[in-house]
Write an enzyme that holds these catalytic residues in place. Structure first.
Site, mmCIF file in Angstrom:
data_model
loop_
_atom_site.group_PDB
_atom_site.id
_atom_site.type_symbol
_atom_site.label_atom_id
_atom_site.label_comp_id
_atom_site.label_asym_id
_atom_site.label_seq_id
_atom_site.Cartn_x
_atom_site.Cartn_y
_atom_site.Cartn_z
ATOM 1 N N SER A 131 0.823 -1.220 0.000
ATOM 2 C CA SER A 131 0.000 0.000 0.000
ATOM 3 C C SER A 131 0.854 1.266 0.000
ATOM 4 O O SER A 131 0.551 2.228 -0.723
ATOM 5 C CB SER A 131 -0.955 -0.007 1.195
ATOM 6 O OG SER A 131 -0.277 -0.293 2.400
ATOM 7 N N HIS A 191 -2.422 -8.713 1.629
ATOM 8 C CA HIS A 191 -1.931 -7.515 2.313
ATOM 9 C C HIS A 191 -2.825 -7.179 3.501
ATOM 10 O O HIS A 191 -2.548 -7.574 4.622
ATOM 11 C CB HIS A 191 -1.852 -6.364 1.317
ATOM 12 C CG HIS A 191 -1.085 -5.166 1.804
ATOM 13 N ND1 HIS A 191 -0.171 -5.224 2.831
ATOM 14 C CD2 HIS A 191 -1.094 -3.863 1.398
ATOM 15 C CE1 HIS A 191 0.353 -4.028 3.029
ATOM 16 N NE2 HIS A 191 -0.193 -3.182 2.176
ATOM 17 N N ARG A 237 5.176 -5.149 16.998
ATOM 18 C CA ARG A 237 3.773 -4.716 17.024
ATOM 19 C C ARG A 237 2.888 -5.800 17.622
ATOM 20 O O ARG A 237 1.871 -5.504 18.250
ATOM 21 C CB ARG A 237 3.317 -4.364 15.596
ATOM 22 C CG ARG A 237 4.114 -3.216 14.967
ATOM 23 C CD ARG A 237 3.834 -3.065 13.491
ATOM 24 N NE ARG A 237 4.202 -4.280 12.768
ATOM 25 C CZ ARG A 237 3.896 -4.497 11.487
ATOM 26 N NH1 ARG A 237 3.204 -3.600 10.801
ATOM 27 N NH2 ARG A 237 4.278 -5.610 10.891
ATOM 28 N N ASP A 280 -0.541 -9.098 12.465
ATOM 29 C CA ASP A 280 -1.883 -9.587 12.165
ATOM 30 C C ASP A 280 -2.318 -10.722 13.085
ATOM 31 O O ASP A 280 -3.509 -11.038 13.163
ATOM 32 C CB ASP A 280 -1.955 -10.063 10.712
ATOM 33 C CG ASP A 280 -1.620 -8.958 9.726
ATOM 34 O OD1 ASP A 280 -2.199 -7.872 9.865
ATOM 35 O OD2 ASP A 280 -0.787 -9.183 8.840
#
Length: 301
Positions: free
Chosen positions: A105, A135, A193, A239
């Site tokens: 992106s 993605h 993260r 994710d």
């Protein structure tokens, strides 16, 4: 995501960069007008996103509280009025902004921006890249995998624990499928993260059933993937956790999760686009090669 892209494209008529370019401003001033657009795009992304959420799933009413910060006000527009959810949105908005400019992106935004398309059009293109299953859809695929795991063993009357998770993981791998949320194209260790989200979960939802499953997966999955031997990075990425946290707060519309991602990613991708204009970077053009060059690379004559 289609609505999100349409909404941002519709707002493009307000582009200061497009107006300045049409009026013939010097190239050395492009960055000034790009910055105005970038700030305006970042400002309107939450409202476009919240309007979609409220229209699709609820009553279409979007309430604001501009006395709050960016994430708090966004939470109110979505319809959430919970201090810990506000904290989750602050975390989510921060860790999803960008991780390196080579992601699809951010790179798409840069590529389209290199044609001197304005920031509205450039980031709308970036959103289309984010909509791809490889993605931006990864977090909902993780959530579905965890829910399928839980449903399978609940139906069999088995406890979800390290042993049953290991069994389900090997079933997935032996079916020639990947374990969603594990591995990363760039990182070679646990995604920081992921660690941030795990710390949030330990603080706010330590007894949540899905969180406990995620935590157990974290304990067993790296060794499984190391044994499998076909993953460069056997550790969890961002994710692997985000969908479970959203689900805990009743944010169960997982088809919308990528839109949340898009609100956040705008900050990172558009910040990079500013520097493209400030540094006067040229049009990006992929290198072309001949059949003879390809043959030479593989030792053919």
């Amino acid at each position: 995501m289609t609505q999100f892209t349409i909404g941002l494209n519709a707002a493009q008529t307000n582009s200061e960069f497009a107006k300045a370019y049409a009026s013939g401003v010097p190239k050395t001033d492009y960055h000034k007008y790009a910055l105005e657009d970038i700030l305006n795009v970042i400002a309107i992304l939450p409202e476009i996103a919240a309007t979609i959420y409220r229209n699709v799933y609820f009553d279409g009413i979007v309430s604001k509280d501009t006395s709050l910060d960016f994430s708090g006000n966004f939470a109110r527009m979505l319809g959430y009025n919970d201090a810990s959810f506000d904290e989750l949105m602050r975390l989510y908005m921060c860790i999803h902004t960008d991780h390196e400019g080579g992601n699809a992106s951010a790179h798409t935004t840069h590529l389209v921006g290199s044609t001197l398309s304005d920031p509205y059009l450039s980031y709308a293109a970036g959103l289309n890249a984010l909509a791809g299953p490889l993605h931006g859809l990864a977090n909902q695929e993780v959530l579905k995998w965890i829910q399928d795991l839980s449903a399978k063993f609940e139906a069999e009357g088995k406890e979800v624990n390290a042993d049953t998770i290991t069994e389900f993981a090997w079933d997935t791998l032996n079916a020639k499928k990947v374990i969603p949320g594990y591995g990363h194209a760039v990182l070679r260790k646990t995604d920081p993260r992921y660690v941030c989200q795990r710390e949030f979960g330990l603080k706010h939802l330590p007894d949540d059933p899905l969180f406990k499953v995620v935590d157990t997966i974290y304990q067993v999955m790296p060794d499984i993937l190391k044994e499998h031997g076909k993953v460069a990075n056997p550790y969890p990425n961002v994710d692997s956790h985000s969908g479970v946290l959203l689900w805990h707060y009743g944010f169960t519309q997982f088809q919308y999760y990528t839109v949340l991602f898009g609100v956040s990613r705008g900050v990172g991708a558009l910040s990079q686009l500013y520097w493209d204009r400030a540094l006067g970077l040229p049009l990006e053009r992929p290198k072309s090669v001949t059949p003879e060059w390809i043959m030479s690379q593989v030792g053919m004559k």
